[in-house]
Design an enzyme around this catalytic site. Sequence first.
Site, mmCIF file in Angstrom:
data_model
loop_
_atom_site.group_PDB
_atom_site.id
_atom_site.type_symbol
_atom_site.label_atom_id
_atom_site.label_comp_id
_atom_site.label_asym_id
_atom_site.label_seq_id
_atom_site.Cartn_x
_atom_site.Cartn_y
_atom_site.Cartn_z
ATOM 1 N N ASP A 144 -6.509 9.634 -3.972
ATOM 2 C CA ASP A 144 -5.230 8.924 -3.777
ATOM 3 C C ASP A 144 -4.592 9.375 -2.468
ATOM 4 O O ASP A 144 -4.354 10.566 -2.279
ATOM 5 C CB ASP A 144 -4.303 9.239 -4.967
ATOM 6 C CG ASP A 144 -3.034 8.413 -4.950
ATOM 7 O OD1 ASP A 144 -2.879 7.567 -4.049
ATOM 8 O OD2 ASP A 144 -2.200 8.614 -5.857
ATOM 9 N N HIS A 217 -5.439 -2.653 -7.685
ATOM 10 C CA HIS A 217 -4.278 -1.936 -7.148
ATOM 11 C C HIS A 217 -4.189 -2.078 -5.627
ATOM 12 O O HIS A 217 -3.113 -2.349 -5.079
ATOM 13 C CB HIS A 217 -4.396 -0.460 -7.542
ATOM 14 C CG HIS A 217 -3.233 0.377 -7.123
ATOM 15 N ND1 HIS A 217 -1.968 0.192 -7.607
ATOM 16 C CD2 HIS A 217 -3.143 1.418 -6.233
ATOM 17 C CE1 HIS A 217 -1.135 1.078 -7.058
ATOM 18 N NE2 HIS A 217 -1.832 1.829 -6.217
HETATM 19 C C1 HEM Z 1 -3.518 2.995 -2.817
HETATM 20 C C2 HEM Z 1 -3.338 5.370 -7.029
HETATM 21 C C3 HEM Z 1 1.188 3.795 -7.729
HETATM 22 C C4 HEM Z 1 1.127 1.830 -3.321
HETATM 23 C C5 HEM Z 1 -3.866 3.739 -3.907
HETATM 24 C C6 HEM Z 1 -5.176 4.292 -4.139
HETATM 25 C C7 HEM Z 1 -5.121 4.948 -5.308
HETATM 26 C C8 HEM Z 1 -3.791 4.818 -5.840
HETATM 27 C C9 HEM Z 1 -6.256 5.721 -5.985
HETATM 28 C C10 HEM Z 1 -6.393 4.094 -3.208
HETATM 29 C C11 HEM Z 1 -6.516 5.112 -2.113
HETATM 30 C C12 HEM Z 1 -5.363 5.183 -1.161
HETATM 31 O O1 HEM Z 1 -4.449 5.930 -1.462
HETATM 32 O O2 HEM Z 1 -5.335 4.503 -0.152
HETATM 33 C C13 HEM Z 1 -2.089 5.148 -7.582
HETATM 34 C C14 HEM Z 1 -1.672 5.608 -8.889
HETATM 35 C C15 HEM Z 1 -0.409 5.162 -9.069
HETATM 36 C C16 HEM Z 1 -0.029 4.422 -7.891
HETATM 37 C C17 HEM Z 1 -2.523 6.442 -9.827
HETATM 38 C C18 HEM Z 1 0.516 5.334 -10.257
HETATM 39 C C19 HEM Z 1 0.105 5.277 -11.487
HETATM 40 C C20 HEM Z 1 1.549 3.110 -6.611
HETATM 41 C C21 HEM Z 1 2.812 2.459 -6.425
HETATM 42 C C22 HEM Z 1 2.795 1.899 -5.171
HETATM 43 C C23 HEM Z 1 1.506 2.198 -4.590
HETATM 44 C C24 HEM Z 1 3.939 2.434 -7.445
HETATM 45 C C25 HEM Z 1 3.843 1.112 -4.430
HETATM 46 C C26 HEM Z 1 5.023 0.819 -4.863
HETATM 47 C C27 HEM Z 1 -0.138 1.995 -2.810
HETATM 48 C C28 HEM Z 1 -0.522 1.565 -1.477
HETATM 49 C C29 HEM Z 1 -1.886 1.864 -1.335
HETATM 50 C C30 HEM Z 1 -2.275 2.518 -2.579
HETATM 51 C C31 HEM Z 1 0.364 0.920 -0.418
HETATM 52 C C32 HEM Z 1 -2.765 1.633 -0.106
HETATM 53 C C33 HEM Z 1 -3.262 0.215 -0.068
HETATM 54 C C34 HEM Z 1 -4.156 0.020 1.143
HETATM 55 O O3 HEM Z 1 -3.626 -0.150 2.241
HETATM 56 O O4 HEM Z 1 -5.385 0.085 0.972
HETATM 57 N N1 HEM Z 1 -3.045 4.076 -4.957
HETATM 58 N N2 HEM Z 1 -1.065 4.440 -7.009
HETATM 59 N N3 HEM Z 1 0.777 2.919 -5.488
HETATM 60 N N4 HEM Z 1 -1.198 2.565 -3.435
HETATM 61 FE FE1 HEM Z 1 -1.150 3.461 -5.226
#
Ligand code: HEM
Length: 335
Positions: A144, A217
């Site tokens: 993440d 996601h």
């Molecule tokens: C990407 C996990 C909540 C926004 C990701 C990734 C994971 C992850 C594994 C892919 C790797 C990376 O970080 O680029 C989670 C988990 C969450 C969570 C476990 C809560 C249970 C959120 C929330 C938001 C968010 C609430 C926004 C309000 C993003 C964004 C990306 C991302 C912007 C990158 C997308 C990209 O440009 O590829 N998240 N996330 N995440 N997450 Fe989350």
Amino acid sequence: MVPQTIVEAPAVAATFMVLTVPEGKQTQATEVIGNLPSIFRSVEFREPEKSLNLVVGIGSDFYDRVYEGPRPAHLHPFEELKGDRHTAPSTPGDLLLHIRAVRRDVIFELADLILREFGDAVEIADSTDGFRYFDDRDLLGFVDGSENPRGQFADDAVLVGDADPHFAGSSYVIVQKYLHDLDAWRAQSVEAQEDAIGRTKLENIEFPDDKKAADSHVKLNTIHAPDGRQLKIVRDNMPFSEFSPNVKGTYFIGYAADPGVTEQMLRHMFIGNPPGTTDRILDFSTAKTGCLFFVPTQDFLDNQPLKGSGAGSGDSGTKATTEKPAQAAKAGDAS
Ligand code: HEM
């Protein structure tokens, strides 16, 4: 204007503390807020690694209770999002303390000193201790943070600029505490989990756009400005866990120059894009809290525009300060 130190290497350990200030306690609370840089230095100076970092956030209602003068353009309470299947609740929060370090003892020391200083001026709405899980994985098992912007791109994503000149160098942060149903998540195949995220699990490779599921996601959180630019936020999420009661989750923290960017991501996740196509990870993750905070500059903390002080008239940057700002002290020590 000197920003607080928001962009850091992914944290090894963090405490996310959301506080409320009871009616009648705001003067006491603002005195301690003004003293936070000094409390920070007293712990940070004793830490050999110099990794300690404190970011202070201020909620919308509290801001209006204690400060005067111009108001940060995008400061408002976190708005609940209620979709057909998922809800992102809005929960109370006047202050946020985001404390990061490579050692938990210094986090404890700083948090404990701050709370002792606040005394009965604050109540703890939530305090969550996060930890690094192997190679920055969440408890779903995925790395993440990979797509976080870095360097100048990160600063541009989080720091208010000319759009709101009085608050240049400030930021906004949204926090949410998610609990995971890990039994249900683990009952899926790895391929199904990868489809839910939009990346491979072991090697952490992003799927090509045409292979990303509509409810993944990554797909739902990739958003663009009208001119085609991808809109980014800076996250420093951390896993947390308690074995009794048995809770396991992710503490989401997202900094942005405009919290509207994070709010659009949240609408995609909870309402869907198109509406109804909600984020697959929400079938295994329940948001328990939701708060939005303004992240002022260090100058603001040093010289708060308190009601009746006249500091809100726009001259706050020119008044003499007696305290060296917290992170400036850090930079000074390193040089
Ligand atoms: C990407 C996990 C909540 C926004 C990701 C990734 C994971 C992850 C594994 C892919 C790797 C990376 O970080 O680029 C989670 C988990 C969450 C969570 C476990 C809560 C249970 C959120 C929330 C938001 C968010 C609430 C926004 C309000 C993003 C964004 C990306 C991302 C912007 C990158 C997308 C990209 O440009 O590829 N998240 N996330 N995440 N997450 Fe989350």
